[in-house]
Design an enzyme around this catalytic site. Sequence first.
Site, PDB file in Angstrom:
ATOM      1  N   ASP A 140       0.835  -1.194   0.000  1.00  0.00           N
ATOM      2  CA  ASP A 140       0.000   0.000   0.000  1.00  0.00           C
ATOM      3  C   ASP A 140       0.876   1.253   0.000  1.00  0.00           C
ATOM      4  OD1 ASP A 140       0.754  -0.813   2.667  1.00  0.00           O
ATOM      5  OD2 ASP A 140      -0.542   0.767   3.450  1.00  0.00           O
ATOM      6  N   GLU A 141       0.298   2.349  -0.461  1.00  0.00           N
ATOM      7  CA  GLU A 141       0.924   3.670  -0.379  1.00  0.00           C
ATOM      8  C   GLU A 141       2.395   3.651  -0.819  1.00  0.00           C
ATOM      9  OE1 GLU A 141      -1.809   5.814   2.996  1.00  0.00           O
ATOM     10  OE2 GLU A 141      -0.012   4.780   3.702  1.00  0.00           O
ATOM     11  N   VAL A 142       2.614   3.237  -2.059  1.00  0.00           N
ATOM     12  CA  VAL A 142       3.981   3.225  -2.598  1.00  0.00           C
ATOM     13  C   VAL A 142       4.282   4.641  -3.099  1.00  0.00           C
ATOM     14  CG1 VAL A 142       5.601   2.062  -4.138  1.00  0.00           C
ATOM     15  CG2 VAL A 142       3.612   0.830  -3.252  1.00  0.00           C
TER      16      VAL A 142
END
Length: 444
Positions: A140-142
């Site tokens: 997530d949230e790269v």
Amino acid sequence: MRLVHLDLKGAAPRVSYLEQVFPFLSQLGANGILIEYEDMFPFKGELEVLRSPYAYSEEDIERIQQLAEQHKLEVVPLVQTFGHVEFILKHEKYHHLREVERFPNSFNPHVPSTLALLKTVLAQVMEKHRRSTWIHIGADEVFHLGEGMDSKNWMSRNKGDVGTMFLKHIKEVLGFLSAQYWGLRVLMWDDMLRKISVGALRGEGTGMAVVSWQCPFTWLPWHVSCLVLAGAHAQPRHRAHRLAEVRGTRTPSLPRSAHTATLAAAQEAMAWLSPPRRYDHYSVLCELLPVSIPSLAICLQTLVNGGFTEEAKRKVLDVLGLESVQLEQSTCEGRGAFPGVEIYHMVEQVNGHLRDSILKALDEESAIKGWFSPYHRKHHFGNPRNMESFGSKVLKLHEDWESFVRDLRAQLERVYFPDTVEEWMEENINPYLDQLRDLVRDYR
């Protein structure tokens, strides 16, 4: 499956506290634990640099799994494999693996050493979790993906975009897991996939389960994430709706009209109750686990019963040892009998009284403002007559809070390691108590 997510990037509890918490979670309806170790895992060899000074030992990891098995809780390890890898990329040894050189958030997927490192990390974690049938690879949230020069060059050469680049890396990680661990099922968060078209995703055949999550930016969200599909077609059918939200020491206010379709989907598949201990490896601590337990109990029983019914409410009160829970007012009453209840009540005292009592003494006492100002204190002079008018009250207030803080520290040390205790004190106690300490020092 109803999983409680233990996010150990901040305020990781001692195993002795988990011994108290696991039976409690099982009693409330959880049947699994999602454990995001970060630097609390006992990495060894070339990875030893990743370990916190207070990391769990190999014996601790085994004890955690024994406790989970004893209380019928399946353990699902979570290893971040793309973003949220600050605990790795903050180390100089791994700076060269950053997507953007100055940011420690995300891996550069084009450097061969990235996948090699991930294979070693995953192998060490799985070696200590041979009982586990699931693993969560995060993803997530790269942040900043596509901003590095290697990524820009790759997209130009391959006529690709950030989405295809993201999927390429994920498939490499999945390829390693499927080759090494037959039958292991893989989970990942869905947010990066939301930016990719269904057409691009269809036919990828990644064979993973995608977990939908939503989290408002509050200091303590216990929120529900539900498994939305398994297999190749990443086309989410349900969006997880937030069931509960907690600020400070309060229990949550739950919407009366909970979305039954979402609850049903979660109950038929998986649901997570996820409290971030930090939003990332560099942020301040969020809420402490003992303080959030009433919220957790309510959320678990809401999932079990399909809503916060009278039966669910009775169960929560019985297990927590509380007299009442008022969701509309976000309050609960009674002494309580759950693990860490002493910390729960003491944090209530801190949040409700510490700051106000000290600021009142310093700002509203006319003798302090008129005869013991910063100028008087700097130059060491004052009228004893006026100082005596406030001295006894200030000294008593200081003595009471110092005694309270010693007791609070002792309670925190039973649950947490020294780094957590010090950080929590620095963030929540010292900004206010230090003002009083300085005044008393100058007064004396």
